[in-house]
Design an enzyme around this catalytic site. Structure first.
Site, PDB file in Angstrom:
ATOM      1  N   THR A 312       0.570  -0.825   0.364  1.00 31.37           N
ATOM      2  CA  THR A 312       0.068   0.043  -0.368  1.00 31.37           C
ATOM      3  C   THR A 312       0.657   0.805   0.099  1.00 31.37           C
ATOM      4  OG1 THR A 312      -1.460  -0.724   1.196  1.00 31.37           O
ATOM      5  CG2 THR A 312      -1.831   1.202   1.283  1.00 31.37           C
ATOM      6  N   TRP A 315       2.695   1.329  -3.673  1.00 31.54           N
ATOM      7  CA  TRP A 315       1.777   2.105  -4.653  1.00 31.54           C
ATOM      8  C   TRP A 315       1.424   3.460  -4.586  1.00 31.54           C
ATOM      9  CZ3 TRP A 315      -3.003   5.010  -4.770  1.00 31.54           C
ATOM     10  CH2 TRP A 315      -3.342   4.543  -6.255  1.00 31.54           C
ATOM     11  N   HIS A 316       1.359   4.310  -3.517  1.00 32.35           N
ATOM     12  CA  HIS A 316       1.633   5.959  -2.905  1.00 32.35           C
ATOM     13  C   HIS A 316       3.131   6.295  -4.042  1.00 32.35           C
ATOM     14  CE1 HIS A 316      -2.654   4.780  -0.728  1.00 32.35           C
ATOM     15  NE2 HIS A 316      -2.385   5.687  -1.401  1.00 32.35           N
ATOM     16  N   GLY A 317       3.884   5.871  -4.062  1.00 29.32           N
ATOM     17  CA  GLY A 317       5.116   6.886  -4.808  1.00 29.32           C
ATOM     18  C   GLY A 317       5.918   5.513  -4.323  1.00 29.32           C
TER      19      GLY A 317
END
Lengths: 461, 392
Positions: A312, A315-317
């Site tokens: 997670t 995934w954001h960066g």
């Protein structure tokens, strides 16, 4: 193109709405497909090809998966794997290559830009392939409706991550109605206002205070910055989801909700049920549960949860701070599972404050790729080597209080509840509502128009 | 009722979207905004290169907002909304109904250690200010004729009491001037002169503009006259015949874009012998101190001798008088009609490299007056230009 721009509303949306509603029913998906590709290609047309290849991979392998699903599970699995790897490889390459290269010591590719929305649409496409393999969705036989699902411009850039199974019925059998359109308008304008009026203001304040922090750092100032980050990301992101859902409704779609007042959560567990719901759902459905979820041995469940939160964050960066951010939440989720959750349930007020502080500091991690800056901020928040306040920051705080109060209220369901109550009791409210929405829309337009205002030369001399 | 409400929502939304979309494409583009005093963005050129580089996408956003129909109304709506949010501030301008003041002074091209551009911070680069003040000192030490230095404060410094706002650096800027500038500079502390008057309700600074008013300039004129030893020839206030120009909207209001505020009044202080003065700007006869054609324009402050020129000279017909060289910025424009009663005037600009000592001898000046406002002192390093005269 972002939704909160004049060119989107007064050129793109105007043309799209006109063409869509003039076009015969049969051609409407094609219209959406074409305009969505144009939307996607705006500014970066080269990535249209990438998008089309992604669609084709999932589309064609869908037929293979369907064919072998019942007869030869292994083969179907291989086709699924190929389809997933094909799509994921684009995401991995464009989003993560440079990160890995940098950390391993390979040469970094200069000018490798991230195709807009790739993190979102890759996940959408994957949801189709996986659910098809599981037999949970029908095969997408026609390419246009399927392509339209992937490229659909409202949710293309920043979600919600709509799973194919949630909308496949709507792709070819949706009905556009006045009622849906109207609720779409209300939702869109609300989202626009959240982003432009509250979100951007909070961002501007945080930026100003950060710059002034170069000269004067105080505990109070750092807390205000953290609060502004917290408001900024919520109004920006949830505003964007509202706009997406609203736009979807204008074209007859009904997307799933993405936010449910996350800042009223009473624990981190609760927060993640309310924040970016479609992403959490995706990870739960396609990673956590397939890994066994919590119905496995304790160490394994521990690992499963860790894997999900690592992913997670990542995934954001593609940077360490995002990974740290994911792992940070994992730690609190584990603690809550162990004992804290039961404790917090007894004292909800404490749970609320605790959640806001943990989430707020989470945004500090989220916004700073420099890990030492995160550590510095932590020190400033608790007053290590930092003055508590200054006359200047005191004044700033006073000036900001009304704004902070408005933002805080807007994070709760209270305004909506008040409005619904009013609507029930006073029938004129229903009559005034369209005018109020139009006025709010006008204010939003004003914020977009005044975006570029700059002082003039006469002023200098 | 619900049906009606929904239908109205859809109709209103479509009406707004389509009518503005059509109006945008139908109405011709404006080139210049009178209200904002700046050129407006024109339609960007679409070609392969600009499109693929994303340049076109960027430019067209600015183009849309600059050329949007009834832009001025929207700009006002926005600042009204900002006021409604309790910000009492828009575009870095503080708001109260009868006083506006800029609070942010982004510095550029300053003598700071890192020389980087710092935008929209309240911070003042004092090292840059000090360098400039030292060059005035250096000029004063070399100059053989009397020097008077006037550094008009920013509106926010004079009017701070109006706002719920504290300047981060307080009066440090003016303390620095008092400490740094030596006796030879003839420094006049305008802040101590005008702030008490403002707080007593005198109209010494404009409400909507960054300049001082004619009354403010008059008080400074008195100080300059005293400083040059001409205190006896100060003309009393009562002798002037005051002509007022209403509805002046200054630069601060244009920057803040607030919907409601009290407009300003520009005063021209006349004497019977006004006609005897010859005002020549860049070789052109201005026909007197006031260029009346500016009265009906938005740029009303330029009625003082027609705004910015390279040099302006004022002489009195048939009289041989001493010459005062003014190294100017726009604050001096409304000061000249007062000082010209006593001296012949020559002005030069400080924004370009000016050799003040050379200019003084070239124009055969008997005294030099520097008028350079604090805002420019913070934002640029141009006052250091006066030190060029030391070099030769």
């Amino acid at each position: 193109m972002v939704f909160s721009s004049l060119i989107f509303i007064f050129a793109y949306l105007a043309v799209t709405l006109a063409v869509y509603y003039v076009a015969p029913l049969k051609l409407r998906n094609l219209v959406l497909f074409v305009v969505s590709l144009a939307f996607y290609g705006w500014g970066e047309p080269k990535y249209i090809a990438l998008m089309i290849v992604s669609i084709l991979i999932a589309y064609f392998f869908g037929f293979f998966i369907e064919k072998h699903r019942e007869s030869n599970k292994r083969r179907a699995k291989i086709y699924l794997a190929i389809s997933l790897v094909g799509n994921l490889s684009f995401l991995l390459f464009f989003k993560y290559y440079n990160f890995f290269a940098e950390n391993i010591g390979f040469s970094v590719i200069e000018g490798l830009t991230l195709p807009v929305g790739i993190s979102f649409y890759t996940f959408q496409i994957m949801s189709y392939s996986i659910d098809l393999y599981r037999g949970e969705v029908p095969l997408a036989r026609r390419i246009i409706p399927f392509g339209t699902y992937v490229t659909l411009f409202p949710q293309l850039i920043a979600g919600p991550i709509v799973r194919y199974k949630d909308v496949c019925d709507q792709m070819e059998g949706r009905k556009e109605t006045v009622s849906k359109f109207a609720s779409g308008v209300n939702r869109f304008v609300t989202g626009l206002a959240k982003k432009l009026i509250l979100g951007d203001s909070a961002a501007a304040i945080a930026e100003l205070l950060e710059r002034n922090g170069e000269f004067e750092t105080t505990v109070v100032g750092t807390w205000i910055i953290m609060i502004c980050y917290t408001f900024h990301i919520y109004f920006d992101f949830s505003g964007y989801s509202d706009m997406a859902i609203g736009l979807g409704r204008m074209f007859g779609f009904e997307f799933v909700e993405n936010f449910n007042y996350p800042y009223i959560a009473k624990s981190i567990t609760d927060f993640w049920r309310r924040w970016h719901i479609t992403l959490s759902t995706w990870f739960r459905e396609y990673i956590y549960i397939p890994l066994g979820g919590n119905r496995v041995s304790k160490p394994r469940a521990f690992f499963n949860l860790a894997a999900v939160w690592f992913l997670t964050g990542f995934w954001h960066g593609a940077d360490w701070n995002y990974i740290l951010w994911g792992v940070y939440f994992w730690v609190f989720l584990v603690i809550e599972k162990a004992f804290l959750g039961r404790l917090l349930k007894k004292i909800p007020a404490l749970g609320h404050i605790y959640t806001l502080i943990i989430v707020g500091f989470g945004w500090i991690i989220f916004f700073h790729s420099d890990l030492s800056a995160i550590a510095d901020t932590a020190k400033q928040l608790i007053g290590i080597n930092t003055d508590f306040a200054s006359a200047n920051i005191g004044n700033t705080l006073l000036r900001l209080l009304p704004f902070i109060a408005v933002c805080a209220l807007a994070c709760t369901p209270i305004p909506k509840r008040i409005f619904e109550k009013l609507q029930e009791r006073l029938s004129p409210v229903l009559a005034i509502k369209p005018i109020a929405v139009a006025l709010l829309f006008a204010v939003c337009i004003a914020y977009m128009v005044d975006n570029s205002f700059s002082p003039f030369l006469y002023y200098i001399f | 009722m619900k049906k009606y409400s929904e239908l109205t929502t859809v109709i209103l939304f479509c009406l707004i979207v389509f009518s503005f979309a059509i109006a945008f494409f139908v109405t011709p583009d404006a080139e210049y905004s009178e209200e904002e005093k700046r050129p407006l963005e024109q339609a960007p050129e679409l070609n392969g290169e600009s499109f693929f580089s994303g340049e076109f996408a960027k430019d067209i956003n600015v183009y849309f907002s600059d050329q949007f129909p009834i832009r001025n109304l929207f700009v006002k709506i926005k600042s009204a909304a900002e006021l409604g949010l309790g910000k009492a501030e828009n575009n870095g301008v503080l708001y109260s109904y009868d006083q506006l003041a800029v609070k942010d002074f982004p510095a550029y091209n300053v003598y700071s250690e890192d020389m980087t551009e710092k935008k929209d911070t309240d911070h003042i680069y004092f090292d840059s200010v000090e360098v400039q003040l030292q060059s005035v000192n250096a000029l004063a030490d070399k100059l053989e004729i009397p020097l008077v230095t006037v550094l008009p404060p920013r509106t926010i410094d004079i009017t701070e009491s109006k706002f719920n706002y504290t300047r981060p650096d307080g009066d440090r800027l003016y303390d620095l001037m008092n400490e740094t500038l030596n006796e030879n500079t003839g420094y006049i502390d305008v802040l101590s002169l005008l702030r008490p008057k403002y707080e007593q309700g005198e109209y010494v600074y404009y409400r909507t503009d960054h300049h001082w008013t004619t009354l403010g300039a008059y008080y400074v004129y008195c100080e300059i006259m005293e400083s040059l030893g001409c205190g006896d020839s100060i003309i009393p206030k009562e002798e002037f015949d005051i002509e007022a120009v209403n509805d002046f909207i200054g630069s601060t209001a244009s920057k803040g874009c607030f919907p409601f505020y009290k407009k300003d009044v520009i005063e021209m202080w006349h004497l019977d012998d006004d006609g005897e003065y010859e005002v020549v700007a860049d070789g052109e006869d201005m026909g007197g101190f006031y260029v009346r054609s500016y009265i009906d324009t938005i740029d009303k402050y330029s009625l003082f001798m027609g705004g910015v020129h390279n040099t302006v000279s004022v002489t009195k017909k048939g009289e041989d008088r001493k010459t005062l060289l003014i190294a100017r910025d726009s604050f001096s424009d409304c000061l000249v009609p007062f000082l010209a009663r006593e001296f012949n005037i020559v002005t030069v600009n400080l924004d370009i490299n000016q050799d003040i000592r050379f200019a003084a001898s070239y124009y055969e000046a008997d005294a030099v007056l520097i008028v350079y406002n604090a805002e420019n002192l913070i934002k640029t390093a141009n006052l250091a230009n006066v030190k060029f005269s030391v070099a030769y």
